[in-house]
Design a protein around this motif. Structure first.
Motif, PDB file in Angstrom:
ATOM      1  N   MET A   8       0.784  -1.349   0.006  1.00  0.00           N
ATOM      2  CA  MET A   8      -0.047  -0.056  -0.154  1.00  0.00           C
ATOM      3  C   MET A   8       0.692   1.266  -0.025  1.00  0.00           C
ATOM      4  SD  MET A   8      -2.871   0.922   2.693  1.00  0.00           S
ATOM      5  CE  MET A   8      -4.409   1.661   2.255  1.00  0.00           C
ATOM      6  N   MET A   9       0.458   2.001  -0.991  1.00  0.00           N
ATOM      7  CA  MET A   9       1.199   3.484  -0.942  1.00  0.00           C
ATOM      8  C   MET A   9       0.987   4.359   0.298  1.00  0.00           C
ATOM      9  SD  MET A   9       1.469   4.313  -5.259  1.00  0.00           S
ATOM     10  CE  MET A   9      -0.294   5.042  -5.098  1.00  0.00           C
ATOM     11  N   PRO A  10       2.014   4.912   0.636  1.00  0.00           N
ATOM     12  CA  PRO A  10       1.929   6.008   1.940  1.00  0.00           C
ATOM     13  C   PRO A  10       1.002   6.935   1.316  1.00  0.00           C
ATOM     14  CG  PRO A  10       4.113   6.237   1.129  1.00  0.00           C
ATOM     15  CD  PRO A  10       3.320   5.062   0.456  1.00  0.00           C
ATOM     16  N   ARG A  11       0.191   7.703   2.196  1.00  0.00           N
ATOM     17  CA  ARG A  11      -0.681   8.742   1.801  1.00  0.00           C
ATOM     18  C   ARG A  11      -0.143   9.958   2.346  1.00  0.00           C
ATOM     19  NH1 ARG A  11      -4.549  11.100  -1.131  1.00  0.00           N
ATOM     20  NH2 ARG A  11      -6.026  12.268  -0.378  1.00  0.00           N
ATOM     21  N   THR A  12       0.578  10.749   1.532  1.00  0.00           N
ATOM     22  CA  THR A  12       1.268  12.067   2.071  1.00  0.00           C
ATOM     23  C   THR A  12       0.166  13.207   2.027  1.00  0.00           C
ATOM     24  OG1 THR A  12       3.321  11.135   1.260  1.00  0.00           O
ATOM     25  CG2 THR A  12       3.065  13.462   1.597  1.00  0.00           C
ATOM     26  N   GLU A  13       0.239  14.072   3.352  1.00  0.00           N
ATOM     27  CA  GLU A  13      -0.329  15.264   3.150  1.00  0.00           C
ATOM     28  C   GLU A  13       0.691  16.526   3.543  1.00  0.00           C
ATOM     29  OE1 GLU A  13      -3.797  15.724   5.642  1.00  0.00           O
ATOM     30  OE2 GLU A  13      -4.306  13.402   5.349  1.00  0.00           O
ATOM     31  N   ARG A  14       0.203  17.415   2.725  1.00  0.00           N
ATOM     32  CA  ARG A  14       1.057  18.581   3.021  1.00  0.00           C
ATOM     33  C   ARG A  14       0.478  19.786   3.830  1.00  0.00           C
ATOM     34  NH1 ARG A  14       6.194  20.353   1.324  1.00  0.00           N
ATOM     35  NH2 ARG A  14       6.429  22.459   0.834  1.00  0.00           N
ATOM     36  N   VAL A  15       0.476  20.338   4.931  1.00  0.00           N
ATOM     37  CA  VAL A  15      -0.226  21.292   5.630  1.00  0.00           C
ATOM     38  C   VAL A  15       0.589  22.548   5.871  1.00  0.00           C
ATOM     39  CG1 VAL A  15      -1.375  21.750   7.735  1.00  0.00           C
ATOM     40  CG2 VAL A  15      -1.561  19.639   6.713  1.00  0.00           C
ATOM     41  N   VAL A  16       0.256  23.661   5.514  1.00  0.00           N
ATOM     42  CA  VAL A  16       0.695  25.117   5.644  1.00  0.00           C
ATOM     43  C   VAL A  16      -0.255  25.517   6.802  1.00  0.00           C
ATOM     44  CG1 VAL A  16       1.131  27.216   4.782  1.00  0.00           C
ATOM     45  CG2 VAL A  16       1.439  25.247   3.559  1.00  0.00           C
ATOM     46  N   PHE A  17       0.693  26.148   7.926  1.00  0.00           N
ATOM     47  CA  PHE A  17       0.133  26.513   9.076  1.00  0.00           C
ATOM     48  C   PHE A  17       0.603  27.897   9.637  1.00  0.00           C
ATOM     49  CE2 PHE A  17       3.405  23.527  10.412  1.00  0.00           C
ATOM     50  CZ  PHE A  17       3.965  23.994  11.372  1.00  0.00           C
ATOM     51  N   ALA A  18      -0.164  28.772  10.220  1.00  0.00           N
ATOM     52  CA  ALA A  18       0.112  29.846  10.934  1.00  0.00           C
ATOM     53  C   ALA A  18       0.528  29.567  12.222  1.00  0.00           C
ATOM     54  CB  ALA A  18      -1.051  30.942  10.793  1.00  0.00           C
ATOM     55  N   GLY A  37       6.257   9.256  11.180  1.00  0.00           N
ATOM     56  CA  GLY A  37       5.277   9.446   9.824  1.00  0.00           C
ATOM     57  C   GLY A  37       5.765  11.026   9.306  1.00  0.00           C
ATOM     58  N   ILE A  38       6.652  11.786  10.107  1.00  0.00           N
ATOM     59  CA  ILE A  38       6.902  13.274   9.287  1.00  0.00           C
ATOM     60  C   ILE A  38       8.191  13.201   8.430  1.00  0.00           C
ATOM     61  CG2 ILE A  38       7.935  15.424   9.986  1.00  0.00           C
ATOM     62  CD1 ILE A  38       5.095  15.008  11.185  1.00  0.00           C
ATOM     63  N   ARG A  39       7.553  13.493   7.117  1.00  0.00           N
ATOM     64  CA  ARG A  39       8.732  13.585   5.959  1.00  0.00           C
ATOM     65  C   ARG A  39       9.427  14.853   5.968  1.00  0.00           C
ATOM     66  NH1 ARG A  39       7.826   8.917   6.719  1.00  0.00           N
ATOM     67  NH2 ARG A  39       6.204   7.781   5.483  1.00  0.00           N
ATOM     68  N   GLU A  40       8.876  16.076   6.168  1.00  0.00           N
ATOM     69  CA  GLU A  40       9.360  17.479   6.023  1.00  0.00           C
ATOM     70  C   GLU A  40       8.718  18.145   7.227  1.00  0.00           C
ATOM     71  OE1 GLU A  40       9.361  21.193   3.134  1.00  0.00           O
ATOM     72  OE2 GLU A  40       8.952  19.201   2.238  1.00  0.00           O
ATOM     73  N   ARG A  93      -3.718  25.562   5.039  1.00  0.00           N
ATOM     74  CA  ARG A  93      -3.695  24.975   3.653  1.00  0.00           C
ATOM     75  C   ARG A  93      -3.583  23.559   3.951  1.00  0.00           C
ATOM     76  NH1 ARG A  93      -0.557  27.398  -0.687  1.00  0.00           N
ATOM     77  NH2 ARG A  93       1.112  26.135   0.087  1.00  0.00           N
ATOM     78  N   ARG A  94      -4.237  22.598   3.114  1.00  0.00           N
ATOM     79  CA  ARG A  94      -3.900  21.296   3.329  1.00  0.00           C
ATOM     80  C   ARG A  94      -3.763  20.718   1.810  1.00  0.00           C
ATOM     81  NH1 ARG A  94      -8.271  16.840   4.603  1.00  0.00           N
ATOM     82  NH2 ARG A  94      -7.234  15.109   3.959  1.00  0.00           N
ATOM     83  N   GLU A  95      -3.024  19.906   1.384  1.00  0.00           N
ATOM     84  CA  GLU A  95      -2.758  19.281   0.147  1.00  0.00           C
ATOM     85  C   GLU A  95      -2.473  17.711   0.576  1.00  0.00           C
ATOM     86  OE1 GLU A  95       0.559  21.401  -1.580  1.00  0.00           O
ATOM     87  OE2 GLU A  95      -0.096  23.113  -1.370  1.00  0.00           O
ATOM     88  N   ALA A  96      -3.409  17.062  -0.364  1.00  0.00           N
ATOM     89  CA  ALA A  96      -3.100  15.732  -0.412  1.00  0.00           C
ATOM     90  C   ALA A  96      -2.610  15.139  -1.533  1.00  0.00           C
ATOM     91  CB  ALA A  96      -4.577  14.868   0.041  1.00  0.00           C
ATOM     92  N   SER A  97      -1.605  14.291  -1.488  1.00  0.00           N
ATOM     93  CA  SER A  97      -0.940  13.541  -2.705  1.00  0.00           C
ATOM     94  C   SER A  97      -0.467  12.179  -2.285  1.00  0.00           C
ATOM     95  CB  SER A  97      -0.017  14.427  -3.278  1.00  0.00           C
ATOM     96  OG  SER A  97       1.112  14.766  -2.497  1.00  0.00           O
TER      97      SER A  97
END
Length: 94
Positions: free
Chosen positions: A1-11, A33-36, A75-79
């Protein structure tokens, strides 16, 4: 199963110096689970990229609040960032 990566920009509220921003990034990168993870004290923003099967935004938010920061997702991005062999072959052949 491929990992589900989310990218969140936050204040962020409470970052007062570059050292604090570096500390936040290091602390987040130690979490499972943190990639960056990066924070910028000049603009009071951060970004975190994580595997949503290993952690969640709620866990990240709690970890930051426990360090004394107030955060709000802006902001949230899923990829899915893993390409299959077929995807790569198709890209090369086109």
């Amino acid at each position: 199963m491929m990992p589900r990566t989310e990218r969140v920009v936050f204040a962020m509220h409470g970052l007062s110096c570059a050292s604090c921003a570096i500390d936040v990034g290091r602390a987040l990168r130690k979490m499972p689970g943190i990639r960056e993870a990066n924070a910028n004290y000049v603009i009071d923003k951060g970004v975190v990229e994580f595997d949503s099967e290993e952690t969640s935004w709620d866990s990240i938010e709690r970890a930051l609040e426990q360090r004394g920061y107030r955060v709000m997702r802006t902001r949230r991005e899923a990829s899915s960032i893993v390409a299959t062999d077929t995807d790569v072959k198709t890209l090369i052949q086109s």
